[in-house]
Every structure is written in structure tokens, then in C-alpha cells.
Design a protein around this motif. Sequence first.
Motif, PDB file in Angstrom:
ATOM      1  N   ASP A 196      54.448  37.652  56.413  1.00  0.00           N
ATOM      2  CA  ASP A 196      53.450  38.172  57.070  1.00  0.00           C
ATOM      3  C   ASP A 196      53.794  39.221  57.522  1.00  0.00           C
ATOM      4  O   ASP A 196      54.643  38.401  58.492  1.00  0.00           O
ATOM      5  CB  ASP A 196      53.509  37.116  58.444  1.00  0.00           C
ATOM      6  CG  ASP A 196      51.963  36.931  59.083  1.00  0.00           C
ATOM      7  OD1 ASP A 196      51.373  38.541  58.839  1.00  0.00           O
ATOM      8  OD2 ASP A 196      51.561  36.588  60.566  1.00  0.00           O
ATOM      9  N   GLU A 197      53.612  40.486  57.082  1.00  0.00           N
ATOM     10  CA  GLU A 197      53.924  41.428  57.453  1.00  0.00           C
ATOM     11  C   GLU A 197      55.283  41.677  57.572  1.00  0.00           C
ATOM     12  O   GLU A 197      56.487  42.320  58.600  1.00  0.00           O
ATOM     13  CB  GLU A 197      53.051  42.232  59.274  1.00  0.00           C
ATOM     14  CG  GLU A 197      52.226  41.791  59.226  1.00  0.00           C
ATOM     15  CD  GLU A 197      51.240  42.871  60.142  1.00  0.00           C
ATOM     16  OE1 GLU A 197      51.607  43.636  60.103  1.00  0.00           O
ATOM     17  OE2 GLU A 197      50.009  42.507  60.662  1.00  0.00           O
TER      18      GLU A 197
ATOM     19  N   SER B 180      46.788  36.665  59.475  1.00  0.00           N
ATOM     20  CA  SER B 180      47.669  36.566  59.886  1.00  0.00           C
ATOM     21  C   SER B 180      46.949  34.443  60.361  1.00  0.00           C
ATOM     22  O   SER B 180      47.904  33.336  59.514  1.00  0.00           O
ATOM     23  CB  SER B 180      48.761  36.167  61.576  1.00  0.00           C
ATOM     24  OG  SER B 180      49.409  37.819  60.910  1.00  0.00           O
TER      25      SER B 180
HETATM   26 MG   LIG Z   1      49.280  39.147  62.392  1.00  0.00          MG
END
Ligand SMILES: [Mg+2]
Lengths: 220, 293
Positions: free
Chosen positions: B170-171, B49
Motif C-alpha cells: 500500500d503506497e 487501499s
Molecule cells: Mg490509501
Amino acid sequence: MQRILELQPELVQALLETFVMIGVAIPLAVLLGTPLGVWLFVHAPGGISPSPRSHAVVSGLVNAVRSFPFLILLIAIIPFTRLIVGTTVGTAAAIVPLTVNAIPYFARLVEQNISQLGIGAVEASRAMGATRRQIIRNVLLVDARPGLIGSITITTVSFISYSAMVGLVGGGGIGDFAIRYGYYRYETAAMLVAIVLMLALVTIVQWGGGRLSRLADKRV
Amino acid sequence: MPMISLRHVSTTFPAARGEDPIRAVDAVSLEIPQGSIQGIIGFSGAGKSTLLRNINLLERPTAGAVHVAGTELTALDGEALRRARHHIGMIFQGFNLVNNLTVAQNVELSLKFAEVSEKAERRRRVAEALAIVDLADRAETYPAQLSGGQKQRVAIARALATRPQVLLCDEPTSALDPATTATVLQYLADVNRDLGITVVIVTHEMEVIKALADHVAVMEDGRVVERFPAAELDREDFAPRTAIGEYLAGGGIRVDRGGRAAADVAAPEQADRPEQTEQTASHDSHQLPEVVG
Ligand SMILES: [Mg+2]
Ligand SMILES: Nc1ncnc2c1ncn2[C@@H]1O[C@H](COP(=O)(O)OP(=O)(O)OP(=O)(O)O)[C@@H](O)[C@H]1O
């Protein structure tokens, strides 16, 4: 009953005074307390633009005003009251200490409301290239809206009760009416009527505020 | 020239009391070609991240240079950086929508921030972005009334409305079930193919990489320890160089249960549960069954 009818004009007058005091003090507190609350949130340590030193100073000031017992504040700021409204007695003079007390009161509620929101939408906004002002206006204050309405309700209710104390500077109002007739003259009936009126007022504000807040809340 | 270039990027977080500073990103260099999909994979805390946030300077690197579309972002700040961000979309695991705004208003937000001042133009672009994610009919609903997959599609629309060159993810599917994941990944693939947007996707699931990415970077302890074309994952004889790469490529969760065989403790009703069926990527989650697995 006879006595109540006799006192009716005075009761109406007292109610009007309460409306005026609350009607001026609360909007002013919202108008000035909101930016103050936002400022406290933004500059808090860990906020979106921390500046711990000035935050500590402002936060201390807010606490100072908040910790003053209202009656003492009422007296202490008399010179300031004279400066603002040109007199130290009457309903107008009572509005000043009420407002001065309500601003930090409301600001703390605003700060709390905003800091309870998740940081996610702020992150997304920063990624979208938003300015701090845009984030506050378009994201934080929007998501905090139901909470802010709740805070306005709480502040109004609290200050309906505080306003009973402004009899000391001749502020009048329904609370002052209750004190004058119920406490000083032992006219229990008059006092009861005044209290019932206050109760009704508080109930209406609480009910209406709750409804508005639920209407504004789109989270469920 | 690559669309994104990271040169010796490092990000160190100041030390908590009595601890060492955290080197979340450690001298990473990475070039991401225009129009490609770059996967970044690694375990929790690997620095994925932070590295992704280094690209749009949501987290300013403590060292190194970041270029996006030919502009050195690390040389910018304030107004100039904000303007650069209008061309870099981002989506998140938690969707990060504004709950008290409708779907359309959420999408419009990115246009307001990008200073698209004309109301009619904003409305047009909102409609266009919502059409891409097939949510035109939900424009007036609030996020709370949407499923997770739909919320992520709103977030994609919000990111696309400003017509960015890059989309950082991000994910984006970590909060979604497998069927919805497939749907959302399909939209990302479409966006990449149809609009030519360069996509960077952070995940801890190799499945996601396999489905979507052109290139993979494996992260561990802030460093990119291995990189390979995602197509390698389909080869029988593919052998990642690093242990972590191998683990992630191997997939599956392994749990040590102290020597007990799983069959000994399987509850009867679990034992005769039907085999989970393979979910296929479909374009609209409306048509998919609600319950998966
Ligand atoms: Mg992360
Ligand atoms: N703002 C911060 N302040 C201090 N430390 C941080 C901060 N953000 C991240 N870290 C630390 O940096 C390291 C990398 O974090 P990062 O969030 O980039 O990992 P990740 O690979 O995305 O993990 P996950 O899969 O859990 O999301 C972690 O040790 C984390 O604790």
C-alpha cells in the motif's frame, strides 16, 4: 536533635511500613491494572475489538472507584478488607484500600499509554495473521513499555502520598508518622524529618523511574 | 488459475450521521496471474487501499468473493483466516514497524505469528529474509536508527520471512525520496523475479507503475475504470480511454497560478539551481547521495 534520635526506631519502623504498603500495593496494581487497562483499550468504541456496552459498564466502575475520595474509600471498603486480610487495622489492612484504589488508577494510565501508540503496527500484525493476544503481548505492550514504566513511577509517587492517610486504620508508614507527631503533637522537628524522608523517597522513585523509562525507549 | 481473483467485490462503509454510506469499492472484478505484478492507481479516496485490504480481508468486503491461491478467503474467518494470512505478506506507506523491537525482532514477529515455534528455525529465516533486503548487518539496530528506505526494507523482510505467495503493497514508496523509491522498487522486482511472489502495488504515481508493474488497474470512485498492460505506457501513441487514466499517464503536477508565468515569480537562487539529475536505480541506498533534488 535529641528527640529525633529518640524517635529513630519509630522512624525506621514507619519507613518499613511504607515500603511494605507500597511494595505490595503497587505490584498488585500493576499485575491487575495492566490487564484491566488493556481490556479498556481493546473494547473501547473504535478499539481493536469494540464492545461499547460492557466497556461503558467497566469504564463507569473504574471512574466510580477513582472518584471516591481516598479517606471515604478507606472506610467504605472496611467489610471487604476484613474479608481479605481478616482484620481492619494495621499495615496489612491498609494495603487493601491502597490496592483497590491503585488498580483503576493504573489501568487508566495503561489505557492512555496504549491508545497513544499508532495503529500501524497493529494493522501490520493483523495482516500477518496475529491473534488478538499476540498483538497485545508482542506489539502493544512492547511499544507501550517506556510509557508503562512512567506510569508505574507516577502511581508509586501518588500512592506514597496516599499512604499517609492510612493512619486512620492504623496502617502506619512515614506519612502517618508525620501526621501523628507533626499535627497531633506539634513536634515540628519530627514532622520535618518525616517529610524530608518522604521527599527523598519520592525523588529516588521519580529519578529511577525516569531513567528506566528512557532506557526502555528505543524510539529515538 | 489466477493467484488472486476478486469477483464483484464491494465494500460499503456505514453512513456517518446525516450522510450517505460510502461505497469505497464498487463491484470490482480483477484477476491477478501468479507471478505477476499488478499496479492499482488512482487519486486519493478512489478506494485503492480498501480494495487492497479486501484481498487479505483486513477489510472484509460487504459483497463479492475473494480467492487467493485457490482458497476462498471470503468463506473463512477466525483461525482459518489467520492461517491464510500467513501466506499473504503486506507492507505499508508508514512501514508499521514495532519501534521497541530490533530489526531482527521485527522480522521474527511474522514468524511468531505464523507459529514457527522452533527458535533456531526462526533465527535462520530471519537471517535469510534480512539477507534478501541486504540488511543482515543491521539486525540488532532499532527502527529509529534507520532511514525510511531501510525501514521499508525491514518491512519487506518481515513480510517475506513467512515465505508468502503474495505481497500486498500500500503506497510503499510514498514516504520516500525518488532515489530511495528506486531502491525499494528494485527489491520488490527482485522478490517477484527470484521468489516468484505475486505483487500487488497501490500507488498514486504512474512512475511507480511504469517502473514495476505488468498490469495496471485505474480506480475512480470505488470502480476500476480502466485497465491496460503497463508496457503500453512506453508506447508513443498510447491513449488511455478515460480522463483519469490520461491524467495519471500524463504525469506532472499542473497548478493554476491565475495567469502568472512561473518565470515572473521564480526566486533568483531557484532560477540558477542546476538541473535535477536523473536518479538511476541502484541496489543499495548506502551508496546513494543523501540529498536528492
Ligand atoms: Mg490509501
Ligand atoms: N474505515 C473506514 N470507514 C469509513 N470510511 C472509510 C474507511 N476507510 C476508507 N473509507 C472511505 O472510503 C473511501 C476510499 O478510501 P481508501 O482509503 O480506500 O482510498 P485510497 O484510494 O486508498 O486513498 P489514498 O490515496 O488517500 O490512500 C474514502 O472515501 C474513505 O474516506
